[in-house]
Scaffold this active site. Structure first.
Site, short mmCIF file in Angstrom:
data_model
loop_
_atom_site.label_atom_id
_atom_site.label_comp_id
_atom_site.label_asym_id
_atom_site.label_seq_id
_atom_site.Cartn_x
_atom_site.Cartn_y
_atom_site.Cartn_z
N GLY A 79 0.93 -1.08 -0.09
CA GLY A 79 -0.24 0.00 -0.15
C GLY A 79 0.90 1.64 -0.15
O GLY A 79 2.43 1.46 0.00
N GLY A 80 0.01 2.21 0.28
CA GLY A 80 1.11 3.70 0.13
C GLY A 80 1.82 4.06 1.04
O GLY A 80 2.82 4.39 0.98
N ASP B 85 -13.24 5.36 4.94
CA ASP B 85 -12.07 5.47 4.12
C ASP B 85 -12.69 3.66 3.66
O ASP B 85 -12.11 2.31 3.40
CB ASP B 85 -10.42 5.10 3.67
#
Length: 596
Positions: free
Chosen positions: A330-331, A449
């Site tokens: 992921g980021g 989210d």
């Protein structure tokens, strides 16, 4: 002409009235002020959509509005419009969507609204309207998505004529001064997903139907004297209780009080004994083998988690976080599949090594997720086993989800393994998790989210909400302003002009996710089409929303899928106040499942 959310200022221009062929005029979410020019209604006789919502428009609604004979959508929501609702509005025979909520309108609701025979969405809430509810509204049998007259000063009794709205899904008459009883004809509202009659002066019995018995107590709270078969309301029967039945009730009450107390006492004694025994065992184990990492017990159970030993096991099992064990990137983190010495498989989310300037933010994300997940326990929320914040390695340890993310499955050929029944259960699972977070946690937790990448599936395809790094605790005594967070394509539209966190942001994201589960891919074009059509019947045919990779559903499952589609559209309402709470959404899904 669509100029929405462009930070435009100034006053409404009379020049728009010169664009005689204009069919769409949408300037919502700007800083436009002044009164609505009459020229718009006199000259734009081909106008189909007029949306001036969320501006600073004042003055009154021109009486010439009735000249827009082709108008299908009219939204003046969230302005400073005063005066009354013009009677000419009844001349809009093609009107399907009318939203005048959150203004300063006063006076009675004109009975001519009953002439808008194609109206599907009517919201007049949060004004200063008075008088009684016109019974003519009951003639608008096309009303389906919403009838919202809440937060006004309406008086008198509720007309039984409203019981003719057999297609209506959401009825909100709360926060008025309505009196009398709830009409028995309301029992015929078979399509109702949600109803809110709270904060009025109503009395008498609720309609004796299964639907009304399934609505939550909050739907009828703060009234004069309602009764019915809902927990929290008094029963309607006044039959005197005989001495024998009273004695039986007393004995039952004694059993209800005493037995759980004894069970709780025994459980407490047993728990204390377990803690003492486990601490003694751990102390003895530390003396005998301080460096040992092999034992057959679950390292992550509540009582015997030993973070220091597990830390060493994780480093060894991943060969110091080698890419060979990485299953997701992921980021800000990588996820590793880790098999511990005793055979237990866990997922380890390791924060990426960061620069010094990013270290504080990553620390906040980790602490935020830990705080959220230690507060909640739910079947559809991923379990947090432990965490480590260290200068070399910072990570969280979760239960392992064998099937990975919902996003990865829907994008692959494995999507065929998600049959219609499984997809229904996935949507329900996410709804139940959000309902728990919003309504059973104190304070409420807003995820912020919700997306298919953050829904994980275990071996049985049970959905689990994950990734609470951006979650927020909703404090009732705070404004709850924060930085924008979430995944593009799932974020609620109001986040483009406000950063106030509410649970309705999660509801919008859930609506997108629900459509994605049905369609098999992100419903970008579908959402745009639906928003432009304002819930036109032709635009929401179920077959246009279903994943073509699966065989057509059976009749029984079709009913469930249609219910999910309708609920998703409700969640996607542009006005967050008209979206359902996740408690209502969860109840809708369970109730509709039980109906078939």
């Amino acid at each position: 002409m669509d100029l929405s959310y462009n930070q435009l200022g100034g006053r409404l221009s009379r020049q728009w009235g010169q664009s005689r062929n204009l069919t769409l005029l949408k300037i919502s979410g700007n800083n436009i002020s002044g009164e609505i020019p009459k020229e718009i209604f006199l000259e734009l006789n081909k106008l189909v959509v007029l949306d001036l919502s969320s501006n600073q428009i004042s003055g009154e609604i021109p009486g010439e509005i009735g000249r827009l004979s082709r108008l299908a959508t009219l939204s003046l929501r969230n302005n400073m419009i005063s005066g009354g609702i013009p009677t000419g509005i009844g001349g809009l025979s093609d009107l399907g969507y009318l939203d005048l909520s959150m203004n300063m309108l006063r006076g009675p609701i004109p009975s001519q609204i009953g002439d808008c025979i194609r109206l599907q969405f009517l919201s007049l809430g949060k004004n200063s309207l008075n008088g009684s509810i016109p019974p003519q509204i009951g003639n608008v049998v096309s009303l389906r998505t919403l009838l919202d007259l809440s937060f006004n000063s309406l008086t008198g009794e509720i007309s039984p004529q409203l019981g003719k709205l057999s297609s209506l899904e959401n009825l909100n008459l709360s926060h008025n001064s309505l009196s009398g009883s709830i009409p028995n004809s309301f029992g015929d509202l078979g399509s109702l997903f949600a109803i809110n009659l709270s904060y009025n002066n109503l009395d008498g019995p609720l309609p004796n139907t299964m639907a009304f018995r399934s609505f939550p107590l909050e739907s009828f709270a703060n009234n004069k004297d309602l009764c019915g078969e809902i927990r929290g309301l008094r029963p309607c029967s006044n039959t005197s209780v005989t001495k024998t039945s009273s004695q039986k009730r007393d004995r039952s009450l004694l059993v209800v009080i005493v037995v759980p107390s004894l069970v709780s006492l025994l459980f407490f004694i047993f728990s204390v004994a377990c803690v003492v025994a486990l601490n003694r065992r751990r102390h003895q184990r530390g003396k005998e083998a301080p460096e040992s990492t092999s034992n057959s017990e679950n390292r992550f159970s509540v009582w015997n988690f030993d973070g220091r030993l597990v830390y060493v096991d994780i480093i060894k099992a991943t060969e110091d976080f080698s890419d060979d064990y990485c299953i997701g990137v992921g980021g800000s983190a990588r996820v590793y599949k880790v098999t511990l010495p005793q055979g237990q498989v866990v997922a380890v989310k390791r924060l990426n090594p960061t620069t010094e300037s990013m270290e504080i933010e990553d620390c906040k994300l980790l602490k935020n997720e830990v705080k959220a997940l230690t507060e909640i326990r739910h079947r559809n929320i991923v379990k947090l086993y432990g965490f480590c914040y260290h200068e070399r390695h910072s990570f969280l340890v979760y239960e392992f989800m064998e099937r990975g993310s919902l996003e990865s499955i829907l994008r692959s050929d494995k999507a065929k393994e998600l049959d219609w029944l499984t997809r229904v259960e996935i949507v329900k699972g996410v709804a139940h998790a959000l309902c728990y977070m919003h309504h059973s946690c104190m304070p409420s937790i807003i995820h912020r989210d919700i997306s298919s990448k953050n829904i994980l599936l275990n071996a049985e395809m049970v959905a689990h909400v994950a990734d609470f790094g951006t979650a927020r605790f909703l404090k009732p005594d705070s404004s709850n302003w924060t930085q924008v967070a979430g995944t593009y394509g799932y974020m609620a539209p109001e986040l483009s002009y406000t950063v106030a966190v509410t649970e309705k942001c999660d509801a919008y994201s859930f609506g997108v996710l629900a459509l994605e589960v049905l369609k098999g891919s992100h419903p970008t074009e579908l959402i745009s089409e639906l928003c432009n059509s304002m819930f036109d019947d032709q635009a929401i045919q179920l077959e246009n929303m279903l994943d073509p990779r699966l065989a057509p559903p059976t009749m029984h499952i079709t009913h469930e899928l249609a219910s999910i589609a309708k609920l998703a559209l409700w969640c996607l309402c542009g006005n967050p106040h008209t979206r359902p709470t996740m408690k209502s959404a969860s109840q809708v899904l369970e109730r509709k499942a039980g109906d078939h």
